[in-house]
Motif scaffolding. Structure first.
Motif, PDB file in Angstrom:
ATOM      1  N   UNK A  98       0.550  -0.989  -0.171  1.00 13.01           N
ATOM      2  CA  UNK A  98      -0.097   0.654  -0.281  1.00 13.01           C
ATOM      3  C   UNK A  98       0.889   1.065   0.019  1.00 13.01           C
ATOM      4  N   UNK A  99       1.837   1.293   0.742  1.00 16.50           N
ATOM      5  CA  UNK A  99       3.584   2.104   0.612  1.00 16.50           C
ATOM      6  C   UNK A  99       3.226   2.463  -0.976  1.00 16.50           C
ATOM      7  N   UNK A 100       3.600   1.569  -1.757  1.00 16.25           N
ATOM      8  CA  UNK A 100       3.979   2.146  -2.758  1.00 16.25           C
ATOM      9  C   UNK A 100       3.759   3.005  -3.943  1.00 16.25           C
ATOM     10  N   UNK A 101       1.910   2.038  -4.366  1.00 19.31           N
ATOM     11  CA  UNK A 101       1.759   2.691  -5.747  1.00 19.31           C
ATOM     12  C   UNK A 101      -0.229   2.337  -5.334  1.00 19.31           C
ATOM     13  N   UNK A 102      -0.046   3.966  -4.009  1.00 19.83           N
ATOM     14  CA  UNK A 102      -1.602   3.798  -4.284  1.00 19.83           C
ATOM     15  C   UNK A 102      -2.578   3.954  -5.331  1.00 19.83           C
ATOM     16  N   UNK A 103      -1.805   4.780  -6.114  1.00 21.51           N
ATOM     17  CA  UNK A 103      -2.830   5.483  -7.263  1.00 21.51           C
ATOM     18  C   UNK A 103      -3.401   4.252  -8.358  1.00 21.51           C
ATOM     19  N   UNK A 104      -2.592   3.571  -7.963  1.00 19.29           N
ATOM     20  CA  UNK A 104      -3.063   1.483  -9.597  1.00 19.29           C
ATOM     21  C   UNK A 104      -4.176   1.885  -8.776  1.00 19.29           C
ATOM     22  N   UNK A 105      -5.312   1.337  -7.476  1.00 19.01           N
ATOM     23  CA  UNK A 105      -5.638   1.022  -7.421  1.00 19.01           C
ATOM     24  C   UNK A 105      -7.267   1.865  -7.195  1.00 19.01           C
ATOM     25  N   UNK A 106      -8.593   1.724  -8.238  1.00 19.15           N
ATOM     26  CA  UNK A 106      -9.393   2.662  -8.412  1.00 19.15           C
ATOM     27  C   UNK A 106      -9.662   2.785  -6.264  1.00 19.15           C
ATOM     28  N   UNK A 107     -10.071   4.247  -6.258  1.00 24.36           N
ATOM     29  CA  UNK A 107     -10.799   3.906  -4.763  1.00 24.36           C
ATOM     30  C   UNK A 107     -11.893   5.291  -5.414  1.00 24.36           C
ATOM     31  N   UNK A 108     -12.819   5.466  -4.099  1.00 27.57           N
ATOM     32  CA  UNK A 108     -14.348   6.682  -3.498  1.00 27.57           C
ATOM     33  C   UNK A 108     -13.051   7.291  -3.391  1.00 27.57           C
ATOM     34  N   UNK A 109     -13.620   8.557  -3.505  1.00 29.95           N
ATOM     35  CA  UNK A 109     -13.331   9.964  -2.380  1.00 29.95           C
ATOM     36  C   UNK A 109     -14.392  10.280  -1.882  1.00 29.95           C
ATOM     37  N   UNK A 110     -13.797  10.612  -0.914  1.00 29.37           N
ATOM     38  CA  UNK A 110     -14.628  10.887   0.265  1.00 29.37           C
ATOM     39  C   UNK A 110     -14.885  12.299   0.382  1.00 29.37           C
ATOM     40  N   UNK A 111     -16.207  12.906   0.209  1.00 29.47           N
ATOM     41  CA  UNK A 111     -17.076  14.226   0.621  1.00 29.47           C
ATOM     42  C   UNK A 111     -16.275  14.492   2.088  1.00 29.47           C
ATOM     43  N   UNK A 112     -16.058  13.465   2.665  1.00 28.24           N
ATOM     44  CA  UNK A 112     -16.351  14.078   4.650  1.00 28.24           C
ATOM     45  C   UNK A 112     -15.405  13.000   5.434  1.00 28.24           C
ATOM     46  N   UNK A 113     -14.700  13.167   5.355  1.00 25.71           N
ATOM     47  CA  UNK A 113     -13.214  11.911   5.683  1.00 25.71           C
ATOM     48  C   UNK A 113     -13.028  12.133   7.864  1.00 25.71           C
ATOM     49  N   UNK A 114     -13.091  10.935   8.041  1.00 27.00           N
ATOM     50  CA  UNK A 114     -13.751  10.937  10.121  1.00 27.00           C
ATOM     51  C   UNK A 114     -12.937  10.151  10.694  1.00 27.00           C
ATOM     52  N   UNK A 115     -11.190  10.339  11.537  1.00 29.76           N
ATOM     53  CA  UNK A 115     -10.649   9.789  11.973  1.00 29.76           C
ATOM     54  C   UNK A 115     -10.398  10.107  13.005  1.00 29.76           C
ATOM     55  N   UNK A 116      -9.729   9.005  13.861  1.00 30.55           N
ATOM     56  CA  UNK A 116      -9.269   8.781  15.055  1.00 30.55           C
ATOM     57  C   UNK A 116      -7.721   9.372  15.630  1.00 30.55           C
ATOM     58  N   UNK A 117      -6.873   9.324  15.894  1.00 30.63           N
ATOM     59  CA  UNK A 117      -5.734   9.257  15.686  1.00 30.63           C
ATOM     60  C   UNK A 117      -5.217   8.745  17.857  1.00 30.63           C
ATOM     61  N   UNK A 118      -4.963   7.359  17.234  1.00 24.14           N
ATOM     62  CA  UNK A 118      -4.562   6.939  18.543  1.00 24.14           C
ATOM     63  C   UNK A 118      -2.821   7.087  19.080  1.00 24.14           C
ATOM     64  N   UNK A 119      -2.850   5.837  19.808  1.00 22.44           N
ATOM     65  CA  UNK A 119      -1.110   6.052  20.449  1.00 22.44           C
ATOM     66  C   UNK A 119      -0.889   6.069  21.721  1.00 22.44           C
ATOM     67  N   UNK A 120       0.459   5.817  22.187  1.00 21.40           N
ATOM     68  CA  UNK A 120       0.953   5.812  23.345  1.00 21.40           C
ATOM     69  C   UNK A 120       1.391   7.626  23.478  1.00 21.40           C
ATOM     70  N   UNK A 121       1.352   7.889  24.092  1.00 19.15           N
ATOM     71  CA  UNK A 121       2.354   9.553  24.981  1.00 19.15           C
ATOM     72  C   UNK A 121       3.369  10.066  24.038  1.00 19.15           C
ATOM     73  N   UNK A 122       3.003  10.897  23.610  1.00  9.50           N
ATOM     74  CA  UNK A 122       4.304  11.893  22.757  1.00  9.50           C
ATOM     75  C   UNK A 122       4.497  11.169  21.542  1.00  9.50           C
ATOM     76  N   UNK A 123       3.282  10.463  21.292  1.00  3.43           N
ATOM     77  CA  UNK A 123       4.096   9.402  20.308  1.00  3.43           C
ATOM     78  C   UNK A 123       3.964  10.650  18.757  1.00  3.43           C
ATOM     79  N   UNK A 124       3.016  11.939  18.913  1.00  3.43           N
ATOM     80  CA  UNK A 124       2.993  12.976  17.727  1.00  3.43           C
ATOM     81  C   UNK A 124       1.649  13.027  17.311  1.00  3.43           C
ATOM     82  N   UNK A 125       0.409  12.924  17.735  1.00  7.84           N
ATOM     83  CA  UNK A 125      -0.400  12.279  17.910  1.00  7.84           C
ATOM     84  C   UNK A 125      -0.972  14.125  17.491  1.00  7.84           C
ATOM     85  N   UNK A 126      -0.802  14.946  18.585  1.00  7.60           N
ATOM     86  CA  UNK A 126      -1.200  15.437  18.459  1.00  7.60           C
ATOM     87  C   UNK A 126      -0.622  16.894  17.288  1.00  7.60           C
TER      88      UNK A 126
END
Length: 462
Positions: A1-29
């Protein structure tokens, strides 16, 4: 998935909802700011204490980003406060109807160990097995790669990191938060998120409404009990003040029997206005508790000077420091912390003897023992037993002079200390009751906030 994401046809979302999770001081904010292309989350010395939601229009679509508080990467789930576990589950409800992707933030500049693998796995289980379908690893500190690729980093790191990448179906992305002007890294991330949504047939992670209802009910009950505890503590303080005032009234009455009734009454009123409680000219206190609980740092906060060494090295032997604070002499003993994973029978005899000698370090004796308990980790039944064993070394009467000093006050977030106590379970409530509902919260990251020390001294006077 890192190399060529454009090769695969995908949906373009009008709204993207995402959550940043992980350990403290990982760089989420910081990653949230890079993704939103604006400084919307606070970064720096203060950690994210409660979930924050920000949104922006990026590349023609609405991005909704939830920055979740990080977990402590050195603590197993069993040592995480119950309230924090509940809040972690409630993160899902911050971007209704549900997130399309979880970005699991992993910094490149530190190793991903087997222990961290276990902690990640435990936290993901809180969200349910289905969460992995919607999860991508977001590597931060991209500048640390130097001349190597992210794939070289993954392969060189060992089985723990490779397991994580496989668990996320080989979905990962690298971000360099020092190059926020490099918009292409966000463009590529959004393309990969589109692919995840396409792989999941346009679905999002559905929130279990029943689970959320149960958690919210528990937290309402906790809030009710917490308010009762707060009122009880306040009533106890008022009763103590009334008793002290009564003693003062009697003392003033005895001294001024030769004064006329009018002058005696006026004098008494004047003195009561000036002094409602005993103000000790000298305060002698001992900081006790487990290792790394924050005793030395608390000593510095109380003395309003950096008198005890803090950092990587633990306190190996009792240290005594004193300063004049608010016009009176404070004598503070910083006692070596006990190992919170060892029962008393496994402690060297010399350590037990030295612990018993701590009261002699501030003659004629301490007026208060501050039992230091960090808020950022759970107070378990095992820790209750270890505290009880150590207090027995000092004798049953020690409880009369003991107050719980909660450290890591910044970890409370939006909750009160009473909510923390009530949500933690019977072990912590037992401790508070043993100390006759006497407790105080300190934030050693805000040493300039003198009011927290002023209030502590008032409680010690009482």
């Amino acid at each position: 998935m890192e190399n060529n994401p454009e090769e695969k046809e995908s949906i373009t979302l009008p709204e993207v909802r995402l959550i940043l999770i992980g350990g403290r001081w990982a760089g989420k904010s910081s990653s949230g700011n890079t993704i939103l292309r604006r400084e919307r989350f606070e970064c720096g010395q203060t950690r994210t204490a409660q979930s924050e939601v920000r949104h922006e229009i990026v590349e023609g679509r609405k991005l909704i980003v939830v920055d979740a508080p990080g977990w402590k990467s050195s603590l197993s789930l069993t040592h995480i406060p119950e309230w924090n576990k509940q809040q972690f589950k409630l993160n899902l409800s911050r971007c209704p109807p549900g997130p399309q992707v979880f970005l699991l933030v992993i910094p490149i500049d530190s190793a991903f160990s087997v222990a961290q693998k276990r902690i990640v796995e435990e936290h993901m289980k809180l969200l349910g097995e289905g969460v992995w379908r919607y999860t991508m690893v977001l590597f931060t500190c991209g500048d640390y790669l130097g001349g190597k690729t992210i794939e070289q980093h993954i392969e060189s790191e060992g089985d723990a990191l490779k397991w994580l990448i496989e668990r996320c179906k080989n979905r990962y992305h690298v971000i360099n938060n020092k190059e926020k002007s490099n918009s292409s890294q966000v463009t590529l991330l959004l393309q990969k998120i589109d692919e995840i949504v396409s792989d999941n047939n346009g679905s999002y992670y559905e929130v279990d409404e029943q689970t959320l209802t149960i958690i919210e009910k528990k937290q309402r009950e906790v809030a009710e009990r917490a308010e009762k505890r707060r009122r009880r503590a306040e009533e106890q303080r008022q009763q103590m003040t009334t008793l002290i005032q009564g003693d003062l009234c009697r003392a003033l009455g005895d001294v001024q029997l030769v004064v006329t009734e009018k002058r005696r009454s006026e004098k008494m009123e004047s003195n009561l206005e000036e002094k409602e409680s005993i103000t000790l000219p000298e305060v002698r206190l001992i900081l006790i508790g487990g290792r790394w609980a924050g005793k030395s740092s608390s000593g510095n906060t109380i003395l309003r000077k950096e008198r005890f060494e803090c950092g990587r090295t633990r306190t190996a032997q009792s240290e005594v420091r004193h300063e004049i604070v608010e016009g009176r002499k404070l004598i503070v003993v910083d006692a070596p912390g006990w190992n919170s994973s060892l029962s008393l029978k496994d402690i060297p005899e010399g350590d037990k003897q030295r612990f018993k000698l701590n009261p002699s370090r501030c003659p004629p004796g301490p007026q208060v023992f501050l039992l230091v308990i960090p808020i950022d980790s759970a107070f378990s039944v095992a820790q209750k037993r270890i505290v009880e064993e150590h207090m027995k070394l000092l004798g049953e009467r020690v409880w009369r002079y003991t107050m719980v000093l909660f450290t890591c006050g910044d970890y409370l977030g939006g909750k009160t200390i009473e909510q923390h106590i009530e949500s933690e379970g019977d072990a912590l409530k037992w401790l508070i009751e043993r100390c006759k509902n006497s407790y105080h919260v300190i934030n050693n990251k805000e040493k300039s906030n003198s009011s927290q020390v002023t209030l502590l001294l008032q409680k010690i006077d009482e």
